[in-house]
Design an enzyme around this catalytic site. Structure first.
Site, PDB file in Angstrom:
ATOM      1  N   ARG A  28      18.598 -39.889 -19.009  1.00 23.04           N
ATOM      2  CA  ARG A  28      17.624 -39.566 -17.950  1.00 23.04           C
ATOM      3  C   ARG A  28      16.209 -39.482 -18.528  1.00 23.04           C
ATOM      4  NH1 ARG A  28      20.277 -34.316 -15.866  1.00 23.04           N
ATOM      5  NH2 ARG A  28      18.316 -33.967 -14.762  1.00 23.04           N
TER       6      ARG A  28
ATOM      7  N   LYS B  65      10.755 -28.071 -12.476  1.00 23.07           N
ATOM      8  CA  LYS B  65      10.184 -28.462 -11.175  1.00 23.07           C
ATOM      9  C   LYS B  65      10.894 -27.743 -10.026  1.00 23.07           C
ATOM     10  CE  LYS B  65      11.176 -32.856 -11.727  1.00 23.07           C
ATOM     11  NZ  LYS B  65      11.845 -32.784 -13.042  1.00 23.07           N
TER      12      LYS B  65
ATOM     13  N   ARG C  54      21.912 -25.036 -17.843  1.00 23.08           N
ATOM     14  CA  ARG C  54      21.606 -24.808 -16.416  1.00 23.08           C
ATOM     15  C   ARG C  54      22.874 -24.601 -15.594  1.00 23.08           C
ATOM     16  NH1 ARG C  54      18.012 -28.968 -13.120  1.00 23.08           N
ATOM     17  NH2 ARG C  54      19.508 -30.471 -13.948  1.00 23.08           N
TER      18      ARG C  54
ATOM     19  N   ARG D 273      25.812 -29.186 -13.342  1.00 24.97           N
ATOM     20  CA  ARG D 273      25.685 -30.515 -12.739  1.00 24.97           C
ATOM     21  C   ARG D 273      26.329 -31.568 -13.625  1.00 24.97           C
ATOM     22  NH1 ARG D 273      19.507 -31.136 -10.811  1.00 24.97           N
ATOM     23  NH2 ARG D 273      19.806 -33.137 -11.844  1.00 24.97           N
TER      24      ARG D 273
ATOM     25  N   ARG E  69       8.935 -41.244  -8.249  1.00 29.91           N
ATOM     26  CA  ARG E  69       9.443 -41.429  -9.612  1.00 29.91           C
ATOM     27  C   ARG E  69       9.246 -42.851 -10.113  1.00 29.91           C
ATOM     28  NH1 ARG E  69      13.536 -37.094  -9.655  1.00 29.91           N
ATOM     29  NH2 ARG E  69      14.803 -37.258 -11.498  1.00 29.91           N
TER      30      ARG E  69
HETATM   31  P1  AP5 Z   1      14.972 -26.865 -13.201  1.00 31.71           P
HETATM   32  O1  AP5 Z   1      13.989 -26.089 -12.404  1.00 31.71           O
HETATM   33  O2  AP5 Z   1      16.295 -27.143 -12.592  1.00 31.71           O
HETATM   34  O3  AP5 Z   1      14.301 -28.224 -13.749  1.00 31.71           O
HETATM   35  P2  AP5 Z   1      13.912 -29.567 -13.000  1.00 31.71           P
HETATM   36  O4  AP5 Z   1      12.624 -30.039 -13.577  1.00 31.71           O
HETATM   37  O5  AP5 Z   1      13.985 -29.398 -11.523  1.00 31.71           O
HETATM   38  O6  AP5 Z   1      15.087 -30.485 -13.548  1.00 31.71           O
HETATM   39  P3  AP5 Z   1      16.045 -31.545 -12.824  1.00 31.71           P
HETATM   40  O7  AP5 Z   1      17.110 -31.891 -13.844  1.00 31.71           O
HETATM   41  O8  AP5 Z   1      16.538 -31.045 -11.508  1.00 31.71           O
HETATM   42  O9  AP5 Z   1      15.099 -32.715 -12.662  1.00 31.71           O
HETATM   43  P4  AP5 Z   1      15.474 -34.164 -12.450  1.00 31.71           P
HETATM   44  O10 AP5 Z   1      14.149 -34.668 -12.049  1.00 31.71           O
HETATM   45  O11 AP5 Z   1      16.116 -34.873 -13.558  1.00 31.71           O
HETATM   46  O12 AP5 Z   1      16.673 -34.109 -11.379  1.00 31.71           O
HETATM   47  P5  AP5 Z   1      16.743 -34.443  -9.840  1.00 31.71           P
HETATM   48  O13 AP5 Z   1      17.674 -33.500  -9.226  1.00 31.71           O
HETATM   49  O14 AP5 Z   1      15.382 -34.617  -9.263  1.00 31.71           O
HETATM   50  O15 AP5 Z   1      15.157 -26.082 -14.592  1.00 31.71           O
HETATM   51  C1  AP5 Z   1      16.061 -26.561 -15.595  1.00 31.71           C
HETATM   52  C2  AP5 Z   1      16.674 -25.353 -16.339  1.00 31.71           C
HETATM   53  O16 AP5 Z   1      15.633 -24.676 -17.056  1.00 31.71           O
HETATM   54  C3  AP5 Z   1      17.312 -24.291 -15.416  1.00 31.71           C
HETATM   55  O17 AP5 Z   1      18.438 -23.778 -16.036  1.00 31.71           O
HETATM   56  C4  AP5 Z   1      16.223 -23.199 -15.299  1.00 31.71           C
HETATM   57  O18 AP5 Z   1      16.783 -21.921 -15.075  1.00 31.71           O
HETATM   58  C5  AP5 Z   1      15.541 -23.290 -16.663  1.00 31.71           C
HETATM   59  N1  AP5 Z   1      14.106 -22.988 -16.596  1.00 31.71           N
HETATM   60  C6  AP5 Z   1      13.227 -23.367 -15.622  1.00 31.71           C
HETATM   61  N2  AP5 Z   1      11.991 -22.927 -15.926  1.00 31.71           N
HETATM   62  C7  AP5 Z   1      12.102 -22.267 -17.119  1.00 31.71           C
HETATM   63  C8  AP5 Z   1      11.148 -21.584 -17.955  1.00 31.71           C
HETATM   64  N3  AP5 Z   1       9.844 -21.525 -17.639  1.00 31.71           N
HETATM   65  N4  AP5 Z   1      11.604 -21.041 -19.106  1.00 31.71           N
HETATM   66  C9  AP5 Z   1      12.914 -21.113 -19.447  1.00 31.71           C
HETATM   67  N5  AP5 Z   1      13.864 -21.742 -18.698  1.00 31.71           N
HETATM   68  C10 AP5 Z   1      13.442 -22.301 -17.544  1.00 31.71           C
HETATM   69  O19 AP5 Z   1      17.381 -35.918  -9.886  1.00 31.71           O
HETATM   70  C11 AP5 Z   1      18.731 -36.128 -10.243  1.00 31.71           C
HETATM   71  C12 AP5 Z   1      19.076 -37.597 -10.051  1.00 31.71           C
HETATM   72  O20 AP5 Z   1      18.891 -37.980  -8.670  1.00 31.71           O
HETATM   73  C13 AP5 Z   1      18.198 -38.597 -10.848  1.00 31.71           C
HETATM   74  O21 AP5 Z   1      18.675 -38.791 -12.163  1.00 31.71           O
HETATM   75  C14 AP5 Z   1      18.346 -39.858  -9.968  1.00 31.71           C
HETATM   76  O22 AP5 Z   1      19.589 -40.484 -10.180  1.00 31.71           O
HETATM   77  C15 AP5 Z   1      18.352 -39.303  -8.544  1.00 31.71           C
HETATM   78  N6  AP5 Z   1      17.002 -39.209  -7.961  1.00 31.71           N
HETATM   79  C16 AP5 Z   1      16.345 -38.060  -7.569  1.00 31.71           C
HETATM   80  N7  AP5 Z   1      15.137 -38.340  -7.087  1.00 31.71           N
HETATM   81  C17 AP5 Z   1      14.993 -39.702  -7.186  1.00 31.71           C
HETATM   82  C18 AP5 Z   1      13.929 -40.593  -6.880  1.00 31.71           C
HETATM   83  N8  AP5 Z   1      12.756 -40.145  -6.377  1.00 31.71           N
HETATM   84  N9  AP5 Z   1      14.116 -41.916  -7.099  1.00 31.71           N
HETATM   85  C19 AP5 Z   1      15.283 -42.384  -7.583  1.00 31.71           C
HETATM   86  N10 AP5 Z   1      16.329 -41.592  -7.916  1.00 31.71           N
HETATM   87  C20 AP5 Z   1      16.180 -40.256  -7.723  1.00 31.71           C
END
Ligand code: AP5
Length: 218
Positions: A172, A13, A127, A161, A88
Site C-alpha cells: 500500500r 487520517k 490497529r 483489517r 488518491r
Molecule cells: P488511522 O487513523 O486508521 O490511519 P489512516 O491514515 O486513516 O490509515 P488507513 O490505513 O485507514 O489509510 P488508508 O488510506 O490506507 O486506508 P483506506 O481505508 O482509505 O490510524 C492508524 C493507526 O494509528 C490506528 O491504530 C490509530 O489508533 C493509530 N494512530 C492514529 N493517530 C495516532 C497518533 N497521533 N499517534 C499514535 N498512534 C496513532 O483505504 C483502504 C483501501 O481501500 C485502499 O488500499 C484501496 O484499495 C481502497 N480505496 C480507498 N479509497 C480509495 C480511493 N480513493 N481510490 C481507490 N481505492 C481506494
C-alpha cells in the site's frame, strides 16, 4: 468545515477525520469505510472492490468517483465535510474539482499529515477497529478502556483489517508513492495544501489542524 486530509496509509487520517467531523458537525467521508461497508453488505460494488483492497491496490477511479459524487452532492455535505482517503489519483483530484464546483461546496483547506514510514508500519500492525461503528484503536497507543470492547458503541470483538498485514501495508505504501504523491504535487502547485506533523499525540495533531483552520478563517 470543508476539509481534505491527505497522507500515507496509517498516518491518522481516519482518527483525525472522526474527531474533527464530530466536533464541527461535518460529514466524515472515508472512501475506505464506504468500500468496506459495501463489502460487508455484499453489494456489487463491494464484490468488485474486495479483490483490489485485499491486495492493497487502488479500486478503479470510475467506481470511486461515482461513489463520491453521490455523497458530495447530498444535502448533508453542504453543512461541511472531511474527506479522508480521496482523492488518491490525479484523475480523482481532477474529477473532485468538477464535483465540488457543481455541488457548490468548495474546500476550505487541504492538509497533509506527515509521519515517518516505519512509524506508519508500526501503527498499522497494531490497529484495531470496531466492525460495528468504525471506531479506531491501537493495541498500545490507543487501547480501548475495556479490552476488546468498543468505547463508542460497546460492541465486543474489535478486528484487525485484512489489509493491515505487514506485506500488504508495504505494498500500500508503494502504491501511495506511485499514485497518490502526484496528487499532493497537484495541490501544491495550486498553493492549496499545508503539512502537519502527524508524529505527535492524537490530541496534539488535532490541535495543529484546528490552529490551521483558525488561521484560514482569520
Ligand atoms: P488511522 O487513523 O486508521 O490511519 P489512516 O491514515 O486513516 O490509515 P488507513 O490505513 O485507514 O489509510 P488508508 O488510506 O490506507 O486506508 P483506506 O481505508 O482509505 O490510524 C492508524 C493507526 O494509528 C490506528 O491504530 C490509530 O489508533 C493509530 N494512530 C492514529 N493517530 C495516532 C497518533 N497521533 N499517534 C499514535 N498512534 C496513532 O483505504 C483502504 C483501501 O481501500 C485502499 O488500499 C484501496 O484499495 C481502497 N480505496 C480507498 N479509497 C480509495 C480511493 N480513493 N481510490 C481507490 N481505492 C481506494
Amino acid at each position: 468545515m470543508k476539509l481534505i486530509l491527505f497522507g500515507m496509509p496509517g498516518v491518522g487520517k481516519g482518527t483525525q477525520a472522526k474527531i474533527l467531523a464530530q466536533k464541527h458537525g461535518a460529514v466524515h467521508i472515508s472512501t475506505g469505510d464506504m468500500l468496506r461497508a459495501n463489502i460487508q453488505n455484499g453489494t456489487p460494488l463491494g464484490t468488485m472492490a474486495k479483490g483490489y483492497m485485499d491486495k492493497g491496490e487502488l479500486v478503479p477511479d470510475n467506481l470511486i468517483i461515482a461513489m463520491i459524487e453521490e455523497v458530495l452532492s447530498s444535502a448533508k455535505a453542504k453543512k461541511g465535510y472531511v474527506l479522508d482517503g480521496f482523492p488518491r489519483t490525479v484523475a480523482q483530484a481532477e474529477a473532485l474539482e468538477t464535483i465540488l464546483w457543481r455541488a457548490n461546496v468548495p474546500i476550505d483547506k487541504a492538509i497533509n499529515i506527515v509521519v515517518d514510514e516505519e512509524e506508519v508500519v508500526r501503527r498499522l500492525s497494531g490497529r484495531m477497529t470496531c466492525p460495528n461503528c468504525g471506531a479506531i484503536y491501537h493495541k498500545y497507543n490507543q487501547p480501548p478502556k475495556v479490552e476488546n470492547t468498543c468505547d463508542s458503541c460497546g460492541h465486543i470483538g474489535l478486528i484487525q483489517r485484512d489489509d493491515d498485514k505487514e506485506e500488504t501495508v508495504r505494498h500500500r505504501l508503494e502504491v501511495y508513492h506511485k499514485n497518490t504523491e502526484p496528487v499532493l504535487q497537484f495541490y501544491r502547485n495550486k498553493g492549496a495544501i499545508v503539512d502537519v506533523d502527524g508524529g505527535k499525540s492524537v490530541e496534539e495533531v488535532t490541535a495543529s489542524i484546528e490552529r490551521l483552520l483558525e488561521n484560514a478563517r482569520a
